[in-house]
Design a protein around this motif. Structure first.
Motif, PDB file in Angstrom:
ATOM      1  N   LYS A   1     -12.463  -5.616  -2.477  1.00  0.00           N
ATOM      2  CA  LYS A   1     -12.250  -5.089  -3.817  1.00  0.00           C
ATOM      3  C   LYS A   1     -13.224  -3.940  -4.076  1.00  0.00           C
ATOM      4  O   LYS A   1     -14.337  -3.927  -3.549  1.00  0.00           O
ATOM      5  CB  LYS A   1     -12.435  -6.180  -4.875  1.00  0.00           C
ATOM      6  CG  LYS A   1     -11.321  -7.219  -4.888  1.00  0.00           C
ATOM      7  CD  LYS A   1     -11.429  -8.119  -6.102  1.00  0.00           C
ATOM      8  CE  LYS A   1     -10.246  -9.062  -6.187  1.00  0.00           C
ATOM      9  NZ  LYS A   1     -10.298  -9.900  -7.415  1.00  0.00           N
ATOM     10  N   GLN A   2     -12.775  -2.994  -4.924  1.00  0.00           N
ATOM     11  CA  GLN A   2     -13.561  -1.804  -5.206  1.00  0.00           C
ATOM     12  C   GLN A   2     -13.619  -1.539  -6.708  1.00  0.00           C
ATOM     13  O   GLN A   2     -12.735  -1.961  -7.464  1.00  0.00           O
ATOM     14  CB  GLN A   2     -12.954  -0.570  -4.525  1.00  0.00           C
ATOM     15  CG  GLN A   2     -12.838  -0.641  -3.025  1.00  0.00           C
ATOM     16  CD  GLN A   2     -12.222   0.629  -2.486  1.00  0.00           C
ATOM     17  OE1 GLN A   2     -12.907   1.620  -2.253  1.00  0.00           O
ATOM     18  NE2 GLN A   2     -10.923   0.612  -2.284  1.00  0.00           N
ATOM     19  N   VAL A   3     -14.660  -0.839  -7.096  1.00  0.00           N
ATOM     20  CA  VAL A   3     -14.737  -0.247  -8.429  1.00  0.00           C
ATOM     21  C   VAL A   3     -14.830   1.261  -8.236  1.00  0.00           C
ATOM     22  O   VAL A   3     -15.366   1.741  -7.229  1.00  0.00           O
ATOM     23  CB  VAL A   3     -15.948  -0.774  -9.226  1.00  0.00           C
ATOM     24  CG1 VAL A   3     -15.768  -2.232  -9.571  1.00  0.00           C
ATOM     25  CG2 VAL A   3     -17.238  -0.568  -8.462  1.00  0.00           C
ATOM     26  N   ALA A   4     -14.286   2.013  -9.181  1.00  0.00           N
ATOM     27  CA  ALA A   4     -14.233   3.471  -9.065  1.00  0.00           C
ATOM     28  C   ALA A   4     -14.729   4.106 -10.350  1.00  0.00           C
ATOM     29  O   ALA A   4     -14.640   3.519 -11.441  1.00  0.00           O
ATOM     30  CB  ALA A   4     -12.811   3.935  -8.758  1.00  0.00           C
TER      31      ALA A   4
ATOM     32  N   SER B   1     -28.581  11.849  -1.998  1.00  0.00           N
ATOM     33  CA  SER B   1     -27.168  11.783  -1.627  1.00  0.00           C
ATOM     34  C   SER B   1     -26.318  12.144  -2.836  1.00  0.00           C
ATOM     35  O   SER B   1     -26.814  12.269  -3.963  1.00  0.00           O
ATOM     36  CB  SER B   1     -26.806  10.380  -1.120  1.00  0.00           C
ATOM     37  OG  SER B   1     -26.965   9.427  -2.152  1.00  0.00           O
ATOM     38  N   GLU B   2     -25.018  12.303  -2.585  1.00  0.00           N
ATOM     39  CA  GLU B   2     -24.096  12.628  -3.668  1.00  0.00           C
ATOM     40  C   GLU B   2     -24.011  11.491  -4.676  1.00  0.00           C
ATOM     41  O   GLU B   2     -23.886  11.723  -5.880  1.00  0.00           O
ATOM     42  CB  GLU B   2     -22.715  12.930  -3.076  1.00  0.00           C
ATOM     43  CG  GLU B   2     -21.723  13.482  -4.075  1.00  0.00           C
ATOM     44  CD  GLU B   2     -20.441  13.942  -3.411  1.00  0.00           C
ATOM     45  OE1 GLU B   2     -19.364  13.525  -3.863  1.00  0.00           O
ATOM     46  OE2 GLU B   2     -20.532  14.713  -2.434  1.00  0.00           O
ATOM     47  N   ASP B   3     -24.109  10.267  -4.184  1.00  0.00           N
ATOM     48  CA  ASP B   3     -24.096   9.114  -5.078  1.00  0.00           C
ATOM     49  C   ASP B   3     -25.318   9.127  -5.991  1.00  0.00           C
ATOM     50  O   ASP B   3     -25.227   8.781  -7.178  1.00  0.00           O
ATOM     51  CB  ASP B   3     -24.060   7.833  -4.249  1.00  0.00           C
ATOM     52  CG  ASP B   3     -23.691   6.623  -5.088  1.00  0.00           C
ATOM     53  OD1 ASP B   3     -22.590   6.608  -5.653  1.00  0.00           O
ATOM     54  OD2 ASP B   3     -24.520   5.701  -5.178  1.00  0.00           O
ATOM     55  N   ASP B   4     -26.468   9.533  -5.449  1.00  0.00           N
ATOM     56  CA  ASP B   4     -27.671   9.651  -6.274  1.00  0.00           C
ATOM     57  C   ASP B   4     -27.498  10.717  -7.355  1.00  0.00           C
ATOM     58  O   ASP B   4     -28.005  10.570  -8.476  1.00  0.00           O
ATOM     59  CB  ASP B   4     -28.875  10.000  -5.400  1.00  0.00           C
ATOM     60  CG  ASP B   4     -29.283   8.853  -4.497  1.00  0.00           C
ATOM     61  OD1 ASP B   4     -28.823   7.726  -4.735  1.00  0.00           O
ATOM     62  OD2 ASP B   4     -30.049   9.091  -3.542  1.00  0.00           O
TER      63      ASP B   4
ATOM     64  N   ARG C   1     -16.933   2.145  -4.871  1.00  0.00           N
ATOM     65  CA  ARG C   1     -17.913   1.223  -4.315  1.00  0.00           C
ATOM     66  C   ARG C   1     -17.286  -0.156  -4.173  1.00  0.00           C
ATOM     67  O   ARG C   1     -16.576  -0.616  -5.070  1.00  0.00           O
ATOM     68  CB  ARG C   1     -19.143   1.148  -5.219  1.00  0.00           C
ATOM     69  CG  ARG C   1     -20.266   0.298  -4.652  1.00  0.00           C
ATOM     70  CD  ARG C   1     -21.431   0.261  -5.624  1.00  0.00           C
ATOM     71  NE  ARG C   1     -21.901   1.605  -5.915  1.00  0.00           N
ATOM     72  CZ  ARG C   1     -22.705   2.300  -5.108  1.00  0.00           C
ATOM     73  NH1 ARG C   1     -23.103   1.760  -3.970  1.00  0.00           N
ATOM     74  NH2 ARG C   1     -23.097   3.500  -5.436  1.00  0.00           N
ATOM     75  N   GLU C   2     -17.559  -0.781  -3.054  1.00  0.00           N
ATOM     76  CA  GLU C   2     -17.077  -2.141  -2.844  1.00  0.00           C
ATOM     77  C   GLU C   2     -17.964  -3.123  -3.594  1.00  0.00           C
ATOM     78  O   GLU C   2     -19.179  -2.955  -3.663  1.00  0.00           O
ATOM     79  CB  GLU C   2     -17.066  -2.483  -1.354  1.00  0.00           C
ATOM     80  CG  GLU C   2     -16.036  -1.714  -0.547  1.00  0.00           C
ATOM     81  CD  GLU C   2     -15.946  -2.219   0.878  1.00  0.00           C
ATOM     82  OE1 GLU C   2     -16.492  -3.315   1.137  1.00  0.00           O
ATOM     83  OE2 GLU C   2     -15.348  -1.529   1.716  1.00  0.00           O
ATOM     84  N   VAL C   3     -17.327  -4.148  -4.145  1.00  0.00           N
ATOM     85  CA  VAL C   3     -18.071  -5.198  -4.830  1.00  0.00           C
ATOM     86  C   VAL C   3     -18.180  -6.397  -3.904  1.00  0.00           C
ATOM     87  O   VAL C   3     -17.459  -6.513  -2.909  1.00  0.00           O
ATOM     88  CB  VAL C   3     -17.382  -5.596  -6.152  1.00  0.00           C
ATOM     89  CG1 VAL C   3     -17.361  -4.427  -7.101  1.00  0.00           C
ATOM     90  CG2 VAL C   3     -15.972  -6.104  -5.904  1.00  0.00           C
TER      91      VAL C   3
END
Length: 622
Positions: free
Chosen positions: A131-134, A328-331, A120-122
């Motif tokens: 920038k991203q977090v994973a 969704s897959e994120d959910d 996900r982008e911050v």
């Protein structure tokens, strides 16, 4: 004029639910500044970045990963780009790539596998840098286990599509719309003819270390699935018809599931035994997952109405749950993370179709990342206690002999162990020896606390074994009881109050037997609806092994109650000769009790025994 008002109320409800879902989703998802500070215990680790660590630093990181895997019983979640205080600072693409290489080096040293769940982008517009977090899943089967195991019971009304859903998940083929997928789960001819489950059946769904599904497709057997999978989901398919409610309660109390899936049909909504099954799971403290099936069978307006009914039931004052619609897959990842906490109120809601396969991939993704509920320290404490195996099923295998199936409540069991089995109808425990062990139809040498297994026994005859017995270590010095006290809460009773002499079926763990209410500790000697009191129960047929602190459910037709065992009165031979209670004849004439001379009913909704036990009766039956 009534139609526009109804339409406006429905649209207002939809808007309110959309706002609630949005707020809940924002709280569950990995958003900026929303993560709580990192905890020292648990299987979740925050790492801002891991770029070119020294050899000593790398060894420290490997030790830390081992600790997180141990806390998660073989699974750990690494959140990259997150500081220890929970602030999502994020990493650039080059920093994230370097950090992932370090994680791979760490996992290779201990033989674990990595799977990237989501990125996900911050909010980094002010810096002008992306920038991203994973979120990374680390999985490694512990050295002392064959695979990770999670047990899920499946509840719901009759014809809700429970068996069909499990058949599609475990065999990888969609249903033809006429129930073909469920035929693989049925155990009896009358189940195939009626299309309704009447007994407890088990099916398994496997995942490898990368999260890929391993099921019965490609002609795999259960042994091949267990040997190839690093994580096994064991589904316990329970009956939905009210006629088999006693079997369903026994499956919930004796199999100790980690989660419960409540299945609702989209074309019928919340109907039949759905509310009762949901209440039983909540009373036993089992976390709940909701699945709405048959989405292909009805228009969108009808399926939305079923989802609204389910959400209204979950958010009612009785349930006090927070439904979370998984779209969704994120959910799915967010819902699985929310289920990991203790006393969580989140109930993931999936809308699927076993015919078209709609959203089935979201359900399998959710099961893949679902974490076990048991704490590793509590698990270790249970394993250090003497062995106690609860017998749920008894059968005979040719050239093997007596075989029992059940769950190991605490301790460990291994082949060639000498133990005790009981209690018998006389209250004795017989010596027994374990010859072989199987888990999910695959041979194994040892069983640990919380695991289900089948044991082949020696030095004992099958006729001396029954459901409800326990196999225990001699160090436990087991006893049994005919009488016990429990703090009981009456959920429903058709008359004004439950009185002394009432006869009901008591479910406590793997024990299921008819008992009589001998005394109620209050001034009226009766228990009214939604009241609580200390009740003394007496088993009608034979003594049982009951633990103090066990949760019990007592029922008789529409009467239902729940309680907790507070005192166990040790069994003695004089208990067989106790006279009948003075209230028994009065209640028998009013219909609350069966006559002592009448034959017991074979209906699944009636008490299992109707006459008190006596040595003379035992001699005549022999």
């Amino acid at each position: 004029m009534a139609q526009p008002q109804n339409t406006n109320s429905v649209s207002l409800h939809n808007n309110n639910k959309a706002i609630q879902d949005k707020k809940l989703k924002e709280s569950l998802k990995m958003e900026l500044n929303n993560l709580p500070p990192e905890e020292e215990e648990g299987n979740i680790e925050y790492k801002l970045k891991l770029i070119n660590p020294t050899s000593s630093r790398l060894e420290h990181l490997v030790t830390q990963m081992k600790w997180r895997l141990q806390e998660g019983q073989g699974e750990a979640i690494y959140k990259i780009g997150v500081e220890d205080n929970g602030i999502c600072s994020g990493l650039t693409d080059s920093e994230l790539e370097s950090t992932m290489n370090t994680l791979k080096s760490m996992s290779e040293k201990i033989g674990a596998d990595l799977t990237t769940l989501r990125k996900r982008e911050v909010n980094s517009e002010a810096l002008g840098i992306r920038k991203q977090v994973a979120e990374i899943l680390v999985r490694k089967v512990p050295d002392d286990q064959q695979f990770l195991d999670i047990r899920i019971s499946v509840l719901g009304n009759a014809d809700a599509g429970k068996s069909t859903l499990l058949g599609v998940l475990t065999h990888g083929e969609h249903d033809n719309g006429r129930g073909r997928a469920r035929l693989n789960l049925f155990r009896h001819l009358h189940e195939i003819q009626s299309g309704r489950t009447s007994c407890i059946s088990h099916e398994i769904l496997g995942f490898d270390s990368k999260g890929n599904v391993i099921n019965y497709s490609e002609s795999r057997t259960a042994e091949e699935i267990c040997s190839a999978a690093s994580k096994i989901i064991t589904f316990i398919d329970l009956a939905g018809h009210h006629k088999y409610l006693k079997t369903t309660i026994f499956g919930l109390t004796s199999h100790h599931p980690d989660f419960a899936v409540v299945v609702v049909s989209a074309n019928r909504g919340v109907a039949g035994t759905t509310r009762e099954h949901l209440g039983l799971a909540m009373a036993l403290g089992v976390p709940i997952i909701a699945v709405v099936t048959k989405m292909d069978l009805c228009p969108t307006s009808v399926s939305d109405r079923a989802c609204r009914q389910l959400e209204q039931l979950l958010t009612s004052a009785v349930c006090s749950k927070i439904p979370f619609r998984v779209r969704s897959e994120d959910d799915a990842y967010s819902a699985a993370a929310a289920m990991a906490g203790e006393n969580n109120k989140v109930v993931p809601v999936f809308t699927v179709s076993s015919v078209t396969g709609k959203n089935l991939s979201l359900l399998t993704t959710f099961f893949n990342v679902l974490m076990p509920q048991k704490n590793v320290r509590e698990q270790e404490k249970l394993m250090q206690k003497p062995a106690e195996f609860q017998v749920d099923e008894v059968f005979t295998v040719p050239e093997v002999g007596a075989v029992v199936g059940g769950t190991l409540y605490h301790g460990t069991l291994a082949e060639k162990d000498s133990l005790l089995i009981g209690p018998t109808t006389e209250g004795r425990y017989l010596p027994v020896r374990v010859t072989t062990i199987q888990r999910n139809r695959a041979p194994c040498r040892i069983v640990r606390a919380g695991q289900a297994a089948s044991l082949s026994l020696d030095e004992v005859d099958k006729d001396d074994i029954r459901k409800g017995m326990v196999i225990v270590s001699e160090r436990l010095e087991p006893s049994c009881c005919l009488r016990f006290e429990a703090t009981a809460y009456l959920l429903y009773h058709p008359t004004s109050a439950l009185s002394v002499g009432f006869q009901c079926t008591v479910h406590a763990g793997n024990v299921r037997q008819t008992a009589v209410v001998e005394s109620i500790a209050n001034e009226e000697e009766s228990l009214r609806l939604n009241e609580q009191a200390c009740i003394t129960f007496r088993f009608v047929c034979s003594p049982e092994y009951i633990r103090t602190g066990s949760t019990l459910i007592f029922r008789e037709r529409s009467t239902k109650g729940i309680g907790q065992v507070t005192k166990v009165m040790p069994f003695s031979s004089s208990d067989f000769c106790q006279p009948r209670h003075k209230h028994r004849r009065r209640f028998a004439s009013s219909g609350s009790l069966s006559s002592p001379t009448s034959s017991s009913s074979n209906s699944d909704d009636s008490p299992t025994q109707s006459r008190p036990f006596s040595p003379k009766r035992q001699h005549l039956e022999r």
